[in-house]
Write a protein that holds these residues in place. Sequence first.
Motif, short mmCIF file in Angstrom:
data_model
loop_
_atom_site.label_atom_id
_atom_site.label_comp_id
_atom_site.label_asym_id
_atom_site.label_seq_id
_atom_site.Cartn_x
_atom_site.Cartn_y
_atom_site.Cartn_z
N ARG A 1 0.85 -1.17 0.00
CA ARG A 1 0.00 0.00 0.00
C ARG A 1 0.89 1.23 0.00
O ARG A 1 1.88 1.28 0.73
N THR A 2 0.52 2.23 -0.79
CA THR A 2 1.36 3.42 -0.94
C THR A 2 0.64 4.68 -0.47
O THR A 2 -0.59 4.78 -0.53
N THR A 3 1.43 5.63 0.01
CA THR A 3 0.93 6.96 0.35
C THR A 3 1.94 7.98 -0.16
O THR A 3 3.13 7.67 -0.29
N TYR A 4 1.45 9.18 -0.41
CA TYR A 4 2.29 10.27 -0.92
C TYR A 4 1.92 11.58 -0.26
O TYR A 4 0.75 11.82 0.03
N ASP B 1 1.11 15.46 -0.49
CA ASP B 1 0.30 16.09 -1.54
C ASP B 1 1.14 16.70 -2.66
O ASP B 1 0.76 16.66 -3.83
N SER B 2 2.28 17.26 -2.32
CA SER B 2 3.07 18.00 -3.30
C SER B 2 3.67 17.10 -4.38
O SER B 2 4.12 17.61 -5.41
N VAL B 3 3.69 15.79 -4.16
CA VAL B 3 4.30 14.89 -5.16
C VAL B 3 3.28 13.95 -5.80
O VAL B 3 3.64 13.19 -6.71
N LYS B 4 2.04 14.00 -5.35
CA LYS B 4 1.01 13.11 -5.91
C LYS B 4 0.88 13.33 -7.41
O LYS B 4 0.81 14.46 -7.87
N GLY B 5 0.84 12.22 -8.15
CA GLY B 5 0.73 12.30 -9.59
C GLY B 5 2.06 12.48 -10.30
O GLY B 5 2.12 12.36 -11.53
N ARG B 6 3.12 12.75 -9.54
CA ARG B 6 4.45 12.93 -10.16
C ARG B 6 5.44 11.86 -9.72
O ARG B 6 6.30 11.46 -10.50
N PHE B 7 5.35 11.43 -8.46
CA PHE B 7 6.28 10.44 -7.91
C PHE B 7 5.58 9.11 -7.73
O PHE B 7 4.39 9.05 -7.42
N THR B 8 6.35 8.03 -7.89
CA THR B 8 5.83 6.68 -7.67
C THR B 8 6.83 5.88 -6.86
O THR B 8 8.00 5.77 -7.26
N ILE B 9 6.37 5.33 -5.74
CA ILE B 9 7.22 4.47 -4.93
C ILE B 9 6.88 3.03 -5.26
O ILE B 9 5.71 2.68 -5.47
N SER B 10 7.91 2.19 -5.30
CA SER B 10 7.70 0.77 -5.57
C SER B 10 8.78 -0.03 -4.86
O SER B 10 9.77 0.53 -4.40
#
Length: 115
Positions: free
Chosen positions: A56-59, A61-70
Motif C-alpha cells: 500500500r502506498t501513500t504520498y 500532496d506535493s508529489v502526488k501524480g508525479r512520484f511513484t514508490i515501488s
Amino acid sequence: QVQLVESGGGLVQAGGSLRLSCAVSGSILRIYDMGWYRQAPGKQRELVATITRAERTTYTDSVKGRFTISRDNAKNTVYLQMNSLKPEDTAVYYCNAQSYVTGYWGQGIQVTVSS
C-alpha cells in the motif's frame, strides 16, 4: 548489520525525471515498511512517500501524480520514480526501513532540480 544505500540522485532540469534506488543489505526487505523522506536546506525532514509490506502506498500532496514508490523484494530494493521535477523538489532524499522493532536510515542522496 542492516544497511540502506541510496543511489540515482543528481542534477536535473525542471520537468525532468530521476529514479532513486534504495538497496537494503543485512536483512530481507519484505519485513519492512519503507519510506522516502527529504530535507531541503533550512527545512525539516518531510515524508515524501511510503510503501507497506502489503504494497500500500501513500504520498505527500506535493508529489502526488508525479512520484511513484515501488519495491522489489526479490532484489531487496525500493525505488522512487520522480517525474515532472520542480526546483522545490531539491533536497537530500533519505530511505527509511521500519519494522515492528526498529528502523533504519540511509545516508541520503542529493537531488537538485534547476529552473
